[in-house]
Design a protein around this motif. Structure first.
Motif, PDB file in Angstrom:
ATOM      1  N   PRO A 235      40.047  25.376  51.588  1.00  0.00           N
ATOM      2  CA  PRO A 235      40.921  26.332  52.279  1.00  0.00           C
ATOM      3  C   PRO A 235      41.506  27.410  51.373  1.00  0.00           C
ATOM      4  CG  PRO A 235      41.408  24.096  52.993  1.00  0.00           C
ATOM      5  CD  PRO A 235      40.466  23.984  51.824  1.00  0.00           C
ATOM      6  N   GLU A 236      41.846  27.050  50.138  1.00  0.00           N
ATOM      7  CA  GLU A 236      42.418  28.034  49.213  1.00  0.00           C
ATOM      8  C   GLU A 236      41.392  29.117  48.868  1.00  0.00           C
ATOM      9  OE1 GLU A 236      44.080  28.070  44.682  1.00  0.00           O
ATOM     10  OE2 GLU A 236      44.688  26.388  45.938  1.00  0.00           O
TER      11      GLU A 236
ATOM     12  N   LEU B 171      38.607  35.641  52.337  1.00  0.00           N
ATOM     13  CA  LEU B 171      38.853  36.395  53.574  1.00  0.00           C
ATOM     14  C   LEU B 171      39.998  37.398  53.454  1.00  0.00           C
ATOM     15  CD1 LEU B 171      38.396  33.618  56.278  1.00  0.00           C
ATOM     16  CD2 LEU B 171      36.734  35.316  55.475  1.00  0.00           C
ATOM     17  N   ALA B 172      40.649  37.481  52.320  1.00  0.00           N
ATOM     18  CA  ALA B 172      41.779  38.397  52.146  1.00  0.00           C
ATOM     19  C   ALA B 172      41.444  39.848  52.517  1.00  0.00           C
ATOM     20  CB  ALA B 172      42.324  38.308  50.719  1.00  0.00           C
ATOM     21  N   PRO B 173      40.239  40.360  52.225  1.00  0.00           N
ATOM     22  CA  PRO B 173      39.932  41.737  52.641  1.00  0.00           C
ATOM     23  C   PRO B 173      39.916  41.926  54.166  1.00  0.00           C
ATOM     24  CG  PRO B 173      38.411  41.028  50.934  1.00  0.00           C
ATOM     25  CD  PRO B 173      39.184  39.811  51.372  1.00  0.00           C
TER      26      PRO B 173
ATOM     27  N   TRP C 244      28.604  34.837  35.721  1.00  0.00           N
ATOM     28  CA  TRP C 244      29.752  35.309  36.500  1.00  0.00           C
ATOM     29  C   TRP C 244      30.978  34.426  36.243  1.00  0.00           C
ATOM     30  CZ3 TRP C 244      29.604  38.476  41.305  1.00  0.00           C
ATOM     31  CH2 TRP C 244      28.389  39.136  41.483  1.00  0.00           C
ATOM     32  N   THR C 245      32.139  35.054  36.239  1.00  0.00           N
ATOM     33  CA  THR C 245      33.412  34.340  36.272  1.00  0.00           C
ATOM     34  C   THR C 245      34.043  34.620  37.637  1.00  0.00           C
ATOM     35  OG1 THR C 245      34.724  36.203  35.469  1.00  0.00           O
ATOM     36  CG2 THR C 245      33.754  34.726  33.788  1.00  0.00           C
ATOM     37  N   MET C 246      35.073  33.901  37.989  1.00  0.00           N
ATOM     38  CA  MET C 246      35.762  34.204  39.248  1.00  0.00           C
ATOM     39  C   MET C 246      36.385  35.596  39.194  1.00  0.00           C
ATOM     40  SD  MET C 246      34.974  31.926  41.371  1.00  0.00           S
ATOM     41  CE  MET C 246      35.987  32.483  42.751  1.00  0.00           C
ATOM     42  N   GLU C 247      36.847  36.021  38.036  1.00  0.00           N
ATOM     43  CA  GLU C 247      37.385  37.378  37.913  1.00  0.00           C
ATOM     44  C   GLU C 247      36.297  38.405  38.214  1.00  0.00           C
ATOM     45  OE1 GLU C 247      37.864  34.950  35.493  1.00  0.00           O
ATOM     46  OE2 GLU C 247      39.891  34.528  36.205  1.00  0.00           O
ATOM     47  N   ASP C 248      35.063  38.159  37.729  1.00  0.00           N
ATOM     48  CA  ASP C 248      33.942  39.048  38.062  1.00  0.00           C
ATOM     49  C   ASP C 248      33.725  39.092  39.574  1.00  0.00           C
ATOM     50  OD1 ASP C 248      33.252  39.569  35.347  1.00  0.00           O
ATOM     51  OD2 ASP C 248      31.977  37.773  35.288  1.00  0.00           O
ATOM     52  N   TYR C 249      33.733  37.906  40.192  1.00  0.00           N
ATOM     53  CA  TYR C 249      33.498  37.855  41.636  1.00  0.00           C
ATOM     54  C   TYR C 249      34.550  38.673  42.391  1.00  0.00           C
ATOM     55  CZ  TYR C 249      33.271  36.611  46.439  1.00  0.00           C
ATOM     56  OH  TYR C 249      33.208  36.725  47.799  1.00  0.00           O
ATOM     57  N   TRP C 250      35.837  38.454  42.113  1.00  0.00           N
ATOM     58  CA  TRP C 250      36.889  39.173  42.844  1.00  0.00           C
ATOM     59  C   TRP C 250      36.774  40.673  42.629  1.00  0.00           C
ATOM     60  CZ3 TRP C 250      37.727  35.882  46.180  1.00  0.00           C
ATOM     61  CH2 TRP C 250      38.038  34.552  45.925  1.00  0.00           C
ATOM     62  N   ALA C 251      36.400  41.095  41.424  1.00  0.00           N
ATOM     63  CA  ALA C 251      36.258  42.525  41.147  1.00  0.00           C
ATOM     64  C   ALA C 251      35.059  43.133  41.877  1.00  0.00           C
ATOM     65  CB  ALA C 251      36.118  42.759  39.638  1.00  0.00           C
TER      66      ALA C 251
END
Length: 183
Positions: free
Chosen positions: A14-15, A21-23, A96-103
């Protein structure tokens, strides 16, 4: 590089789902309610539950339509990639890192081709879907791009069914550099 060929299952997170889904923060556009991920043989798939109580752009048609399919595909595909990056379970995302994914989630993960076939109407209030990685390949003409072929399907309890395939383009993926002759 992760070459694990054993089957792995990741329950709904869920987190992570909330962040993916934030966008889709506009009212009533978060259609994906839950998702699980399966990884086997270096590839992965995600299965999700969806609900579209009210379409975000048109009066209710009573059935899933092509615009909503595209939105649902995007939401489940974003979750699949995020989970694979988070867990480092698909070699194509090892850099990939999670920071890469979010960016990169919105500006650099693009649909290059979207194909759909609607077999029977799907009840948009409660249905399921699946997206999968079928093939990865890399190009590097003017800039690095990872191409991902992704079959998808959606269905409901009454036999509604739609399916298709999407070609994704992951632009400037981590670990790929611009060719010297392309710069």
């Amino acid at each position: 590089m992760n070459l694990d060929t054993g089957k792995q299952h990741f329950a709904n997170d869920p987190e992570l789902l909330s962040r993916v889904l934030a966008p889709y923060a506009r009212p009533k556009t978060q259609y994906l309610r839950s998702a699980t991920v399966e990884v086997a043989g270096g590839l992965a798939s995600a299965e999700g539950r969806f609900s579209i109580p009210f379409p975000c752009y048109i009066d209710d048609t009573g059935h899933l339509n092509s615009v909503e399919v595209n939105i649902c595909f995007n939401q489940l595909m974003y979750y699949l990639i995020a989970k694979c990056v988070q867990q480092q379970v698909v070699a194509e995302f090892d850099d990939w890192t999670m920071e890469d994914y979010w960016a990169k989630q919105l500006p650099d993960i693009l649909i290059a081709r979207f194909e759909s076939h609607f077999k029977r109407p799907i009840d948009s209030a409660d249905f399921s879907g699946e997206v999968s990685f079928a093939e990865f390949r890399r190009t590097n003409r003017s800039r690095p791009v990872q191409i991902v072929e992704m079959p998808w399907r959606f269905w409901d309890a009454a036999g509604g069914h739609a399916q298709g395939e999407v070609r994704m383009a992951l632009v400037d993926p981590p670990g790929m550099t611009v060719r010297a002759d392309a710069a």
